[in-house]
Design a protein around this motif. Structure first.
Motif, mmCIF file in Angstrom:
data_model
loop_
_atom_site.group_PDB
_atom_site.id
_atom_site.type_symbol
_atom_site.label_atom_id
_atom_site.label_comp_id
_atom_site.label_asym_id
_atom_site.label_seq_id
_atom_site.Cartn_x
_atom_site.Cartn_y
_atom_site.Cartn_z
ATOM 1 N N SER A 145 0.812 -1.215 0.000
ATOM 2 C CA SER A 145 0.000 0.000 0.000
ATOM 3 C C SER A 145 0.846 1.266 0.000
ATOM 4 C CB SER A 145 -0.945 0.005 1.194
ATOM 5 O OG SER A 145 -0.231 -0.132 2.410
ATOM 6 N N PHE A 146 1.976 1.246 0.709
ATOM 7 C CA PHE A 146 2.791 2.461 0.739
ATOM 8 C C PHE A 146 3.464 2.715 -0.607
ATOM 9 C CE2 PHE A 146 5.804 -0.846 1.898
ATOM 10 C CZ PHE A 146 6.980 -0.469 1.263
ATOM 11 N N ALA A 255 -0.044 2.630 7.067
ATOM 12 C CA ALA A 255 0.858 2.998 5.976
ATOM 13 C C ALA A 255 0.274 4.121 5.136
ATOM 14 C CB ALA A 255 1.150 1.776 5.109
ATOM 15 N N VAL A 256 -1.024 4.062 4.857
ATOM 16 C CA VAL A 256 -1.649 5.043 3.969
ATOM 17 C C VAL A 256 -1.621 6.438 4.585
ATOM 18 C CG1 VAL A 256 -3.809 5.697 2.836
ATOM 19 C CG2 VAL A 256 -3.087 3.311 2.857
ATOM 20 N N THR A 258 0.413 7.572 6.756
ATOM 21 C CA THR A 258 1.794 8.051 6.820
ATOM 22 C C THR A 258 2.231 8.604 5.476
ATOM 23 O OG1 THR A 258 2.307 6.408 8.530
ATOM 24 C CG2 THR A 258 4.161 7.402 7.368
ATOM 25 N N VAL A 259 1.883 7.915 4.387
ATOM 26 C CA VAL A 259 2.275 8.360 3.049
ATOM 27 C C VAL A 259 1.616 9.681 2.687
ATOM 28 C CG1 VAL A 259 2.105 7.827 0.588
ATOM 29 C CG2 VAL A 259 2.773 6.038 2.203
ATOM 30 N N SER A 267 -1.402 7.035 11.590
ATOM 31 C CA SER A 267 -0.167 7.816 11.734
ATOM 32 C C SER A 267 0.144 8.076 13.201
ATOM 33 C CB SER A 267 -0.292 9.141 10.975
ATOM 34 O OG SER A 267 -1.391 9.901 11.458
#
Length: 317
Positions: A145-146, A255-256, A258-259, A267
């Motif tokens: 995902s990232f 992950a999403v 954070t990106v 996050s």
């Protein structure tokens, strides 16, 4: 009703076990929380250490600490953040709406695209369209995902400039929806293969059933057969899989978010782990467990209503 009571009782037992595992994992984590609470090494006096341990109940046995934490959780008190020195409940309250909005948006995309592609592949089974859908969704699911998120940002935000690079946007619903489009797509695309494949396989099994053959023998048009006989009787496994995927999306937000620079629960978990903010980590993990259990339990209770065949009330058409 007895089934619902048993499910709720099992949910409570699972929640107690999961909460203890989460707390014990933080208890066994490397590093002394006192070090992060005091901060400045010059203040590491025996008196200061003893005072901090007593303040946060760190001088008590594991079971006593767990009981103190769990009893506070029942009243909405998750403790105080080591980093922000604020109630964890207040920090969570500010982050949860962003995560729930992201998951809700991604759930809509996942349901529409996943089921739609699965229906298309089943109707056009053993054709080039079927192969394209299966291979395309499988490829999408194999991309982390990232990595997918970074690729979407590079294409649609940096090069084409269609979407913002990061952030949640303003308070307006339309603006927030616009900012969440790429993150929601990232979250949904990585789960498309599961839903589309279950939809395809379940519908193919229904195509070979006796009631479908009987409907064809009456001269009923194919689109009505697909809608009223095939898809209707395939809803049970499809809805179950969609619910499981949606429930697991909460963890996928780590992950999403954070990106895409979203201030959500995912996050927050990454930040709390990096700063050894144990109360926040415990609260976020417990939130993810509860969210997963609630979604799966609600669907399990509603599934007999959505598909009466499960409760044995009606026979397949």
């Amino acid at each position: 009703m007895p089934h619902a009571i048993r499910k709720l009782a099992g949910m409570l037992v699972t929640l107690v076990i999961a909460s203890f595992i989460i707390f014990a994992a933080m208890y066994a984590a490397p590093g002394d929380p006192v070090t992060f609470l005091i901060g400045n090494p010059e203040n590491m006096t025996p008196e200061r250490i003893a005072s901090v341990r007593a303040q946060y109940h760190l001088d008590q046995p594991l079971l006593a600490q767990y009981w103190h934490w769990a009893s506070g959780v029942l009243t909405g008190n998750f403790g105080e953040s080591f980093k922000y020195h604020q109630p964890v409940a207040d920090i969570m309250a500010a982050r949860v709406p962003t995560t729930l909005s992201l998951v809700a948006y991604a759930s809509v995309l996942l349901t529409v695209l996943g089921i739609g592609l699965g229906v298309l592949a089943a109707v056009r089974r053993r054709t080039a369209v079927d192969s394209l859908v299966v291979s395309g969704t499988t490829l999408a699911a194999s991309i982390p995902s990232f990595v997918l998120g970074i690729a979407l940002v590079a294409l649609f935000s940096v090069q084409l400039r269609w979407f913002p690079v990061a952030g949640i946007g303003g308070p307006g619903f339309g603006e927030r929806l616009f900012h969440l489009t790429l993150p929601a797509l990232t979250l949904a695309i990585t789960a498309l293969a599961i839903v589309s494949r279950v939809t395809r396989q379940t519908m193919i099994e229904q195509f070979t059933s006796e009631h479908v053959e009987a409907a064809r023998a009456t001269g009923l048009r194919e689109r009505f057969i697909v809608r009223d006989h095939v898809l209707r009787n395939a809803w049970g496994p499809i809805i179950t899989m969609v619910a499981l995927v949606i429930a697991s999306m909460i963890a996928g937000t780590v992950a999403v978010e954070t990106v895409f620079g979203l201030s959500g629960v995912g996050s927050l978990l990454v930040d709390a782990i990096n700063t050894h903010d144990f109360p926040v980590v415990q609260a976020v993990l417990l939130f993810m467990v509860v969210a997963y259990m609630v979604v799966t339990t609600v669907v399990d209770l509603l599934l007999p209503v959505l598909d009466p065949r499960i409760s044995g009330k009606v026979a397949p058409r």
